[in-house]
Write a protein that holds these residues in place. Structure first.
Motif, PDB file in Angstrom:
ATOM      1  N   LEU A 136      41.552  10.380  32.903  1.00 59.71           N
ATOM      2  CA  LEU A 136      41.307  11.630  32.193  1.00 59.71           C
ATOM      3  C   LEU A 136      41.709  11.454  30.735  1.00 59.71           C
ATOM      4  CD1 LEU A 136      42.813  14.234  34.733  1.00 59.71           C
ATOM      5  CD2 LEU A 136      40.558  13.180  34.734  1.00 59.71           C
ATOM      6  N   THR A 137      40.858  11.885  29.821  1.00 60.11           N
ATOM      7  CA  THR A 137      41.199  11.820  28.400  1.00 60.11           C
ATOM      8  C   THR A 137      41.017  13.195  27.778  1.00 60.11           C
ATOM      9  OG1 THR A 137      38.984  11.258  27.557  1.00 60.11           O
ATOM     10  CG2 THR A 137      40.361   9.434  28.319  1.00 60.11           C
ATOM     11  N   LEU A 138      41.929  13.548  26.898  1.00 56.96           N
ATOM     12  CA  LEU A 138      41.899  14.828  26.196  1.00 56.96           C
ATOM     13  C   LEU A 138      42.118  14.559  24.716  1.00 56.96           C
ATOM     14  CD1 LEU A 138      44.275  16.497  28.763  1.00 56.96           C
ATOM     15  CD2 LEU A 138      41.894  17.178  28.479  1.00 56.96           C
ATOM     16  N   THR A 139      41.203  15.027  23.885  1.00 61.70           N
ATOM     17  CA  THR A 139      41.325  14.794  22.445  1.00 61.70           C
ATOM     18  C   THR A 139      42.267  15.827  21.841  1.00 61.70           C
ATOM     19  OG1 THR A 139      39.103  13.859  22.315  1.00 61.70           O
ATOM     20  CG2 THR A 139      40.060  14.666  20.267  1.00 61.70           C
ATOM     21  N   LEU A 187      42.625  10.740  18.163  1.00 58.25           N
ATOM     22  CA  LEU A 187      43.913  10.682  18.880  1.00 58.25           C
ATOM     23  C   LEU A 187      43.730  11.325  20.251  1.00 58.25           C
ATOM     24  CD1 LEU A 187      46.988   9.971  18.668  1.00 58.25           C
ATOM     25  CD2 LEU A 187      47.334  12.321  17.900  1.00 58.25           C
ATOM     26  N   GLU A 188      43.891  10.538  21.311  1.00 58.52           N
ATOM     27  CA  GLU A 188      43.586  11.022  22.652  1.00 58.52           C
ATOM     28  C   GLU A 188      44.763  10.843  23.602  1.00 58.52           C
ATOM     29  OE1 GLU A 188      39.385  10.421  24.006  1.00 58.52           O
ATOM     30  OE2 GLU A 188      39.398   8.908  22.420  1.00 58.52           O
ATOM     31  N   LEU A 189      44.893  11.816  24.484  1.00 56.65           N
ATOM     32  CA  LEU A 189      45.874  11.793  25.550  1.00 56.65           C
ATOM     33  C   LEU A 189      45.181  11.243  26.789  1.00 56.65           C
ATOM     34  CD1 LEU A 189      48.828  12.739  25.952  1.00 56.65           C
ATOM     35  CD2 LEU A 189      47.916  14.937  26.723  1.00 56.65           C
ATOM     36  N   CYS A 190      45.740  10.223  27.414  1.00 61.30           N
ATOM     37  CA  CYS A 190      45.099   9.561  28.553  1.00 61.30           C
ATOM     38  C   CYS A 190      45.989   9.683  29.788  1.00 61.30           C
ATOM     39  CB  CYS A 190      44.860   8.082  28.257  1.00 61.30           C
ATOM     40  SG  CYS A 190      43.889   7.786  26.769  1.00 61.30           S
ATOM     41  N   LEU A 191      45.380  10.062  30.907  1.00 60.42           N
ATOM     42  CA  LEU A 191      46.094  10.175  32.176  1.00 60.42           C
ATOM     43  C   LEU A 191      45.354   9.344  33.214  1.00 60.42           C
ATOM     44  CD1 LEU A 191      46.071  13.186  30.692  1.00 60.42           C
ATOM     45  CD2 LEU A 191      47.338  13.839  32.728  1.00 60.42           C
ATOM     46  N   LEU A 192      46.092   8.554  33.959  1.00 62.05           N
ATOM     47  CA  LEU A 192      45.524   7.764  35.054  1.00 62.05           C
ATOM     48  C   LEU A 192      46.048   8.386  36.346  1.00 62.05           C
ATOM     49  CD1 LEU A 192      43.816   5.187  35.623  1.00 62.05           C
ATOM     50  CD2 LEU A 192      45.975   3.944  35.746  1.00 62.05           C
ATOM     51  N   CYS A 193      45.123   8.843  37.187  1.00 57.23           N
ATOM     52  CA  CYS A 193      45.581   9.599  38.352  1.00 57.23           C
ATOM     53  C   CYS A 193      44.608   9.442  39.511  1.00 57.23           C
ATOM     54  CB  CYS A 193      45.736  11.080  37.992  1.00 57.23           C
ATOM     55  SG  CYS A 193      44.272  11.806  37.249  1.00 57.23           S
ATOM     56  N   GLY A 194      44.982  10.044  40.644  1.00 58.14           N
ATOM     57  CA  GLY A 194      44.140  10.068  41.823  1.00 58.14           C
ATOM     58  C   GLY A 194      43.293  11.337  41.831  1.00 58.14           C
TER      59      GLY A 194
END
Length: 419
Positions: free
Chosen positions: A236-239, A244-251
């Motif tokens: 998941l990425t959120l600008t 500049l992006e926030l990145c989440l690695l998840c299930g």
């Protein structure tokens, strides 16, 4: 020393190992994508000579002609990658690592099962198109260097502890341990779990984010070539700000809809000025005002145990050579010292008995002058290794050769607290 990556053509071929059927061919010229394709007869010959050797239990790994270097590599007895480069000064080390990154990108976006158990070639060809943008970025003239060093490209933000605190709090609020902040494909800050990601996904994930077209939010299926090559995760990425992006690695959880604007504002709006200060860090890597000697034109700092690096060619940007030339010089120098001078890096094949016997004579520093040999001309390149850190500097022609090691040592000591 030739400038690795100067005008020349790179062709990358991917074939099904058992049948020799081409799955894709990507090309670049002068660091830019090119439409020029190799004739099928050439592709067949390159694959044929590799298969001929395998049938005789001979492993063909590389070859050189007068103007071209060729490297072959097979993966899981299922995929064969071949790269041909006519770029001046191209090293086999660079091409071998390129092929490792390309296969990692294929696994990242398609999954290992599809690549090792090919049921339908035409369907696999279509699925692999999703990896073209990422693969093309490896062939191009990138501002990053993780494809070569196999270390994560990082930047050093101001007030890093505040960012780290917000990142940890946001990760807890969203219920995922793997969170990072990425600017232009470089990691600004990350949770401990994100830093523990294996190679190559630790390098590939921020590189993927940096290669994609801008979007406010993404929910992107990815496989982890080292950690989970057959079961997909969600990236998941959120600008937060453009670039500049926030990145989440998840299930399966959290759903993207749960990451609403109110949650983002709660954690990141108080740090808006600090986030804005991170934007120019992409190409600069170092905090504004960090003291560097005026002779320094570029630097590469690697932490070989943490597998992280800082890379910039921004210092003294008004001087020659151009940023592109600086990157090529440092990349070429890195391949030279890594392949010939310094001990094997962590994760590389074990040293031989002969290497161990000569361990007392392993160099800790080296330098060379690139260009004309007249006094006061030619760029200076110096490499220094102390413990887990390796520093490479590109210096102006005015820097005296007798002072290179001293300058490198002072610079490394100044940079040590940052990485």
């Amino acid at each position: 020393m030739g400038e690795e990556g100067t005008e020349g053509t790179v062709h990358l071929l991917c074939l099904a190992a058992s049948s020799g059927v081409p799955l894709f061919c990507r090309s670049s010229r002068g660091g830019a994508p090119a439409r020029q394709q190799l004739p099928f007869s050439v592709i067949g010959s390159l694959n044929g000579v590799h298969m001929f050797g395998q049938n005789l239990e001979v492993q063909l790994s590389s070859a050189r002609t007068e103007d071209t270097t060729v490297v072959w590599k097979s993966f899981h007895d299922s995929i064969t990658l071949i790269v041909l480069s006519s770029e001046e000064g191209t090293s086999e080390l660079r091409l071998e690592r390129l092929l490792q990154m390309v296969f990692g990108a294929m696994v990242l976006l398609v999954g290992l099962e599809e690549l090792t158990n090919i049921r339908n070639v035409e369907r696999l060809k279509k699925e692999l198109r999703a990896s073209y943008r990422l693969i093309d970025s490896f062939l191009g003239d990138s501002e990053l260097i993780g494809d070569l060093t196999q270390c994560v490209d990082c930047v050093v933000p101001p007030e890093g502890s505040l960012l780290q605190e917000a990142l940890s709090g946001f990760a807890e609020a969203t219920g995922t341990a793997f969170v990072s902040l990425v600017v232009s494909g470089r990691v600004v800050a990350a949770t401990e779990s994100w830093w523990r990601l294996g190679t190559p996904e630790a390098v590939l994930l921020p590189w993927l984010v940096g290669s994609l077209p801008p979007q406010t939010a993404r929910d992107y299926p990815v496989y982890l070539p080292h950690g989970s090559p057959t079961v997909p995760h969600r990236l998941l990425t959120l600008t937060l700000l453009p670039g500049l992006e926030l990145c989440l690695l998840c299930g399966p959880r959290p759903p993207l809809s749960q990451l609403d604007p109110q949650l983002l504002e709660r954690w990141w709006l108080p740090l808006l000025d600090l986030l804005r200060a991170c934007l120019p860090l992409g190409p600069r890597a170092l905090p504004a005002g960090f003291p560097l000697h005026t002779d320094i034109l570029g630097l590469l700092l690697l932490h070989l145990e943490l597998k992280r690096c800082l890379f910039t060619v921004e210092p003294s940007g008004d001087k020659a050579p151009s940023p592109e030339q600086r990157r090529r010089l440092l990349r070429s120098f890195y391949t030279l010292v890594t392949a010939t001078h310094f001990p094997p890096e962590p994760g590389q094949p074990e040293e031989t008995a002969e290497d161990a016997a000569h361990g007392a004579h392993v160099p800790r520093a080296c330098y060379l002058v690139s260009g004309p040999e007249e006094p006061g001309t030619g760029w200076r390149l110096v490499a220094l290794q102390l413990g887990p850190r390796r520093l490479l500097l590109l210096l102006s022609a005015q820097s005296p050769t007798h002072g290179l090691r001293s300058l490198a040592t002072r610079t490394l000591h100044a940079l040590t607290p940052l990485l």
